[in-house]
Design a protein around this motif. Structure first.
Motif, short mmCIF file in Angstrom:
data_model
loop_
_atom_site.label_atom_id
_atom_site.label_comp_id
_atom_site.label_asym_id
_atom_site.label_seq_id
_atom_site.Cartn_x
_atom_site.Cartn_y
_atom_site.Cartn_z
N PRO A 133 0.82 -1.20 0.00
CA PRO A 133 0.00 0.00 0.00
C PRO A 133 0.86 1.26 0.00
CG PRO A 133 -0.05 -1.04 2.16
CD PRO A 133 0.74 -1.94 1.26
N SER A 134 0.29 2.35 -0.47
CA SER A 134 1.05 3.58 -0.59
C SER A 134 1.28 4.23 0.78
CB SER A 134 0.33 4.56 -1.51
OG SER A 134 -0.83 5.07 -0.86
N ILE A 135 2.32 5.02 0.86
CA ILE A 135 2.64 5.71 2.12
C ILE A 135 1.52 6.66 2.52
CG2 ILE A 135 3.96 7.56 1.02
CD1 ILE A 135 4.89 5.93 4.35
N ASP A 136 0.86 7.26 1.54
CA ASP A 136 -0.24 8.18 1.85
C ASP A 136 -1.41 7.45 2.52
OD1 ASP A 136 1.16 10.35 0.79
OD2 ASP A 136 0.38 9.96 -1.23
N SER A 137 -1.76 6.28 2.00
CA SER A 137 -2.88 5.54 2.61
C SER A 137 -2.49 4.99 3.98
CB SER A 137 -3.34 4.42 1.69
OG SER A 137 -2.35 3.44 1.55
N LEU A 138 -1.21 4.62 4.15
CA LEU A 138 -0.76 4.13 5.46
C LEU A 138 -0.75 5.24 6.50
CD1 LEU A 138 2.13 1.82 4.28
CD2 LEU A 138 -0.01 1.09 5.34
N GLN A 139 -0.44 6.47 6.08
CA GLN A 139 -0.41 7.57 7.05
C GLN A 139 -1.79 8.00 7.49
OE1 GLN A 139 2.84 10.23 5.33
NE2 GLN A 139 3.16 10.23 7.54
N THR A 140 -2.85 7.53 6.85
CA THR A 140 -4.19 7.77 7.38
C THR A 140 -4.48 6.84 8.55
OG1 THR A 140 -5.25 6.23 5.84
CG2 THR A 140 -5.07 8.54 5.14
N LYS A 141 -3.74 5.72 8.62
CA LYS A 141 -3.89 4.76 9.73
C LYS A 141 -2.96 5.10 10.88
CE LYS A 141 -6.23 2.34 6.72
NZ LYS A 141 -7.53 2.76 6.37
N ILE A 142 -1.70 5.41 10.56
CA ILE A 142 -0.69 5.79 11.55
C ILE A 142 -0.04 7.06 11.02
CG2 ILE A 142 1.47 5.15 12.66
CD1 ILE A 142 0.67 2.23 12.39
N ASN A 143 -0.22 8.17 11.73
CA ASN A 143 0.14 9.47 11.17
C ASN A 143 1.63 9.81 11.21
OD1 ASN A 143 0.35 9.95 13.85
ND2 ASN A 143 -1.09 11.64 13.93
N MET A 168 3.96 -7.69 4.23
CA MET A 168 2.80 -8.28 4.91
C MET A 168 2.36 -7.41 6.09
SD MET A 168 3.76 -12.26 5.09
CE MET A 168 4.42 -13.12 3.68
N ALA A 169 3.33 -6.89 6.84
CA ALA A 169 3.01 -6.03 7.98
C ALA A 169 2.32 -4.76 7.51
CB ALA A 169 4.28 -5.70 8.76
N LEU A 170 2.81 -4.18 6.43
CA LEU A 170 2.19 -2.96 5.89
C LEU A 170 0.78 -3.24 5.39
CD1 LEU A 170 5.24 -1.42 4.01
CD2 LEU A 170 4.26 -0.67 6.18
N GLU A 171 0.57 -4.40 4.79
CA GLU A 171 -0.77 -4.77 4.35
C GLU A 171 -1.71 -4.96 5.54
OE1 GLU A 171 -0.32 -8.15 1.78
OE2 GLU A 171 0.36 -6.91 0.11
N GLU A 185 -2.74 -1.52 6.62
CA GLU A 185 -3.71 -0.99 5.66
C GLU A 185 -5.09 -1.61 5.88
OE1 GLU A 185 -5.42 1.10 2.56
OE2 GLU A 185 -3.52 1.43 3.55
N ALA A 186 -5.12 -2.92 6.17
CA ALA A 186 -6.39 -3.62 6.39
C ALA A 186 -6.94 -3.40 7.80
CB ALA A 186 -6.20 -5.12 6.14
N GLU A 187 -6.24 -2.59 8.59
CA GLU A 187 -6.62 -2.28 9.98
C GLU A 187 -6.68 -3.53 10.86
OE1 GLU A 187 -10.07 0.24 10.02
OE2 GLU A 187 -8.98 1.89 9.09
N GLN A 188 -5.80 -4.47 10.58
CA GLN A 188 -5.67 -5.67 11.42
C GLN A 188 -4.55 -5.49 12.43
OE1 GLN A 188 -4.92 -8.64 8.46
NE2 GLN A 188 -7.10 -9.11 8.22
N LEU A 189 -3.77 -4.44 12.28
CA LEU A 189 -2.63 -4.19 13.15
C LEU A 189 -2.75 -2.78 13.69
CD1 LEU A 189 0.08 -5.21 14.24
CD2 LEU A 189 1.14 -4.38 12.16
#
Length: 74
Positions: free
Chosen positions: A4-14, A51-54, A57-61
């Protein structure tokens, strides 16, 4: 392109620093004990960091900040 992109990941962890730390710790867990963990639905990555980044992104972590361990430096 990184998915997943860094932009979408930063919506989960800023914080980028926190994102790197959390994903590295999770990748270490996956590497040491792969039999204990399920991969997210539709996972595309074959390496542990991906896998960790996914999972993020899937909000499992998720992570929590322990403010007792935070110290200010003067």
């Amino acid at each position: 392109m990184l998915q997943p992109s860094i932009d979408s990941l930063q919506t989960k962890i800023n914080s980028k620093y926190t994102l790197v730390t959390v994903s590295a710790q999770r990748a270490r867990q996956l590497r040491e004990h792969p039999e204990k963990f399920n991969h997210p639905e539709g996972a595309q990555s074959v390496n542990f960091v991906g896998m960790a980044l996914e999972e993020i992104e899937a909000e499992q972590l998720h992570y929590t900040l322990n403010e007792d361990d935070v110290h200010e430096t003067i």
